[in-house]
Scaffold this active site. Structure first.
Site, PDB file in Angstrom:
ATOM      1  N   HIS A  43       0.857  -1.189   0.000  1.00 31.30           N
ATOM      2  CA  HIS A  43       0.000   0.000   0.000  1.00 31.30           C
ATOM      3  C   HIS A  43       0.894   1.241   0.000  1.00 31.30           C
ATOM      4  O   HIS A  43       2.099   1.143   0.218  1.00 31.30           O
ATOM      5  CB  HIS A  43      -0.898   0.012   1.236  1.00 31.30           C
ATOM      6  CG  HIS A  43      -0.115   0.183   2.499  1.00 31.30           C
ATOM      7  ND1 HIS A  43       0.499  -0.871   3.146  1.00 31.30           N
ATOM      8  CD2 HIS A  43       0.211   1.288   3.212  1.00 31.30           C
ATOM      9  CE1 HIS A  43       1.155  -0.418   4.199  1.00 31.30           C
ATOM     10  NE2 HIS A  43       0.990   0.899   4.273  1.00 31.30           N
ATOM     11  N   HIS A 125       5.496   5.954  -1.111  1.00 32.06           N
ATOM     12  CA  HIS A 125       6.220   4.729  -1.448  1.00 32.06           C
ATOM     13  C   HIS A 125       5.447   3.498  -0.987  1.00 32.06           C
ATOM     14  O   HIS A 125       4.546   3.590  -0.154  1.00 32.06           O
ATOM     15  CB  HIS A 125       7.603   4.725  -0.791  1.00 32.06           C
ATOM     16  CG  HIS A 125       7.539   4.577   0.693  1.00 32.06           C
ATOM     17  ND1 HIS A 125       7.240   5.638   1.525  1.00 32.06           N
ATOM     18  CD2 HIS A 125       7.699   3.491   1.496  1.00 32.06           C
ATOM     19  CE1 HIS A 125       7.224   5.211   2.774  1.00 32.06           C
ATOM     20  NE2 HIS A 125       7.497   3.915   2.790  1.00 32.06           N
TER      21      HIS A 125
END
Length: 176
Positions: A43, A125
């Site tokens: 995620h 990220h």
């Protein structure tokens, strides 16, 4: 009295892209590079909230539900390693303005609600590997995944039977 939950707001990845990233990671990094994050836990964190009571969770859900922002396209075309935190990550060279605005709004709401927020700038990220104890060769550019982002999620982080599991609790749609 209910117990607190460890929560965060994040972007989920489409299942197909999760699987493509898992295959790319397996082909790009040696087995001793670090501990792989399972596909279901991939995620992009927008705002970490920490341990929250049910009351504070409800207040932040209300605030998140008031966000009126258009969706955007996220392109994953960058990778790197943070040696200090021992993490190998996948990210974006040019974060879309919508992503930065969404993360800033959620982090600001969290901070105003008493949730500690890192002073580090937001760096969107996906954590690919944890416990990377040595420098890892990062694949050269050439990989790229893009997908439309039409919602963000509230997740709970739980440590169950020796494993971390992220459970989606609520979805918040973005504007078309």
């Amino acid at each position: 009295m209910s117990e607190s939950k460890r929560l965060f707001f994040a972007l989920a990845l489409p299942d197909e892209i999760q699987q493509q990233i898992i295959h790319w990671r397996a082909a790009s990094f040696p087995p001793d590079a670090g501990r792989p994050v399972v596909a279901a836990n991939l995620h992009v964190t927008l705002a970490f909230l920490g341990e929250l009571s049910a009351q504070k969770q409800a207040a932040l859900e209300t605030l998140a539900g008031r966000i009126r922002q258009p969706g955007f396209t996220l392109t994953l075309d960058d990778a790197g390693q943070w040696l200090r935190s021992r993490v190998v990550w996948l990210g974006t060279r040019q974060p879309p303005r919508g992503l930065l605005q969404l993360a800033n709004m959620l982090r600001a709401q969290a901070a105003r609600s008493g949730c500690w927020q890192s002073p580090q700038p937001f760096h969107p990220h996906i954590t690919l590997l944890r416990d990377a104890s040595h420098a890892v060769a990062i694949p050269p550019p050439g990989f790229c995944w893009s997908f439309p982002v039409r919602e963000f999620m509230l997740y709970e982080s739980q440590f169950v039977r020796g494993r971390t599991r992220y459970t989606p609790l609520q979805r918040f749609p973005l504007q078309p």
